[in-house]
Design an enzyme around this catalytic site. Structure first.
Site, PDB file in Angstrom:
ATOM      1  CG  ASN A  10      -1.690   1.232   1.448  1.00 41.46           C
ATOM      2  OD1 ASN A  10      -1.787   2.064   0.545  1.00 41.46           O
ATOM      3  ND2 ASN A  10      -2.276   1.378   2.629  1.00 41.46           N
ATOM      4  CE  LYS A  12      -0.125   3.292   4.667  1.00 42.70           C
ATOM      5  NZ  LYS A  12      -0.039   3.398   6.127  1.00 42.70           N
ATOM      6  CG  HIS A  94      -5.764   2.152   5.220  1.00 42.97           C
ATOM      7  ND1 HIS A  94      -5.334   3.085   6.130  1.00 42.97           N
ATOM      8  CD2 HIS A  94      -4.756   1.269   5.091  1.00 42.97           C
ATOM      9  CE1 HIS A  94      -4.117   2.770   6.524  1.00 42.97           C
ATOM     10  NE2 HIS A  94      -3.741   1.661   5.912  1.00 42.97           N
ATOM     11  CD  GLU A  96      -2.806   5.643   6.700  1.00 43.90           C
ATOM     12  OE1 GLU A  96      -2.780   5.670   5.460  1.00 43.90           O
ATOM     13  OE2 GLU A  96      -1.897   5.130   7.388  1.00 43.90           O
ATOM     14  CD  GLU A 164      -3.513  -2.341   7.303  1.00 43.39           C
ATOM     15  OE1 GLU A 164      -2.412  -2.608   6.822  1.00 43.39           O
ATOM     16  OE2 GLU A 164      -4.135  -1.285   7.043  1.00 43.39           O
ATOM     17  N   GLY A 170       2.562   2.350  10.683  1.00 45.85           N
ATOM     18  CA  GLY A 170       3.571   3.394  10.535  1.00 45.85           C
ATOM     19  C   GLY A 170       4.292   3.765  11.813  1.00 45.85           C
ATOM     20  CB  SER A 208       5.045  -1.776  12.082  1.00 45.25           C
ATOM     21  OG  SER A 208       4.729  -0.397  12.277  1.00 45.25           O
TER      22      SER A 208
HETATM   23  P1  PGA Z   1       2.855   0.328   7.558  1.00 49.75           P
HETATM   24  O1  PGA Z   1       1.379   0.561   6.959  1.00 49.75           O
HETATM   25  O2  PGA Z   1       3.358  -0.980   7.003  1.00 49.75           O
HETATM   26  O3  PGA Z   1       3.641   1.500   7.077  1.00 49.75           O
HETATM   27  O4  PGA Z   1       2.695   0.277   9.040  1.00 49.75           O
HETATM   28  C1  PGA Z   1       0.502  -0.518   6.763  1.00 49.75           C
HETATM   29  C2  PGA Z   1      -0.793  -0.021   6.188  1.00 49.75           C
HETATM   30  O5  PGA Z   1      -1.265   1.059   6.585  1.00 49.75           O
HETATM   31  O6  PGA Z   1      -1.387  -0.682   5.297  1.00 49.75           O
END
Ligand code: PGA
Length: 248
Positions: A10, A12, A94, A96, A164, A170, A208
């Site tokens: 992803n 983003k 997601h 976010e 998640e 992140g 992560s």
């Molecule tokens: P990350 O994000 O691997 O940077 O923690 C995962 C995600 O949001 O899909």
């Protein structure tokens, strides 16, 4: 039969055309992967990535779609438009987007239905916040999101679940393997109770995932792959994660 595993990246809101070099490097390193590979770049790169991948089995996906098939929705993208640009998958709900755009379970569910109507595989994201984890409500929250965000027409072929934890995205923090196992087995039980092919849905872990922790996470029962953010941007980081999944 166990579902085929899926390594999904992803990106983003990261990447311009220069980042296609990372995809070229990734495809060169994994010419014939024995897991499914997916990258969800920003929508601006979908068509170029689709062209660049040529005959490689890499799949590409969107990061969101609208509920409507077309219409007066400035700035939005319809599922059929993602498919037209070469996407076969779309990430939905997601955390976010749930946070930045107030997306509810009902909206995510409607988007998943729209994605299915356009022939896309919906990757439905669910996960608890740190406050919910600390108050002991993780399984209730995740179970509610799963029930509310996944539509009735979901099958193992058209839907993937991504667990998640919001606090792991992140941040470099990851749940313990026992915590991941507990949530994934609960998601599996819910899917089996609701869908005749619930045993075959892919359940991804995300948050992560890095080269250093991927193998341990992939050894957890009912972890069928990963949704990877930051570590999917560079082939040098994503490649060892893919390799770990291939060995799992
Ligand atoms: P990350 O994000 O691997 O940077 O923690 C995962 C995600 O949001 O899909």
């Amino acid at each position: 039969m166990a579902p085929r595993k899926l390594a999904a990246g992803n990106w983003k809101m990261n990447g311009t055309a220069a980042a296609l070099a990372e995809v070229q490097a990734l495809m060169a390193a994994h010419a014939a992967p024995n897991v499914d590979l997916l990258i969800c770049p920003p929508a601006t790169l979908l068509a170029q990535m689709n062209w660049a991948k040529q005959a490689h089995p890499l799949a590409i996906g969107g990061q969101d779609c609208h509920t409507d098939a077309s219409g007066a929705h400035t700035g939005d993208i319809a599922a059929a438009q993602l498919a037209d640009a070469g996407a076969t998958h779309v990430i939905l709900g997601h955390s976010e987007r749930r946070a930045d755009h107030d997306e509810t379970d009902a909206l995510v569910r409607a988007k998943a239905t729209a994605a299915h109507a356009a022939g896309l595989i919906a990757i439905v994201c669910i996960g608890e916040t740190l406050a919910e984890r600390e108050s002991g409500t993780t399984l209730t929250i995740v179970g509610g999101q799963l029930a509310g965000s996944v539509p009735e027409d979901a099958t193992a072929a058209n839907t993937v679940i991504a667990y998640e934890p919001v606090w792991a995205i992140g941040t470099g923090k990851v749940p313990t393997l026992d915590q991941i196992a507990e949530v994934h087995s609960t998601i599996r039980a819910d899917l089996v109770a609701r869908f005749s092919d619930g045993a075959n849905f892919r359940i991804l872990y995300g948050g992560s995932v890095k080269p250093g922790n991927a193998a341990d996470i992939f050894a957890v029962p009912d972890v069928d792959g990963a949704l990877v953010g930051g570590a999917s941007l560079k082939a040098a980081d994503f490649s060892p994660i893919i390799a770990a999944l291939e060995r799992a």
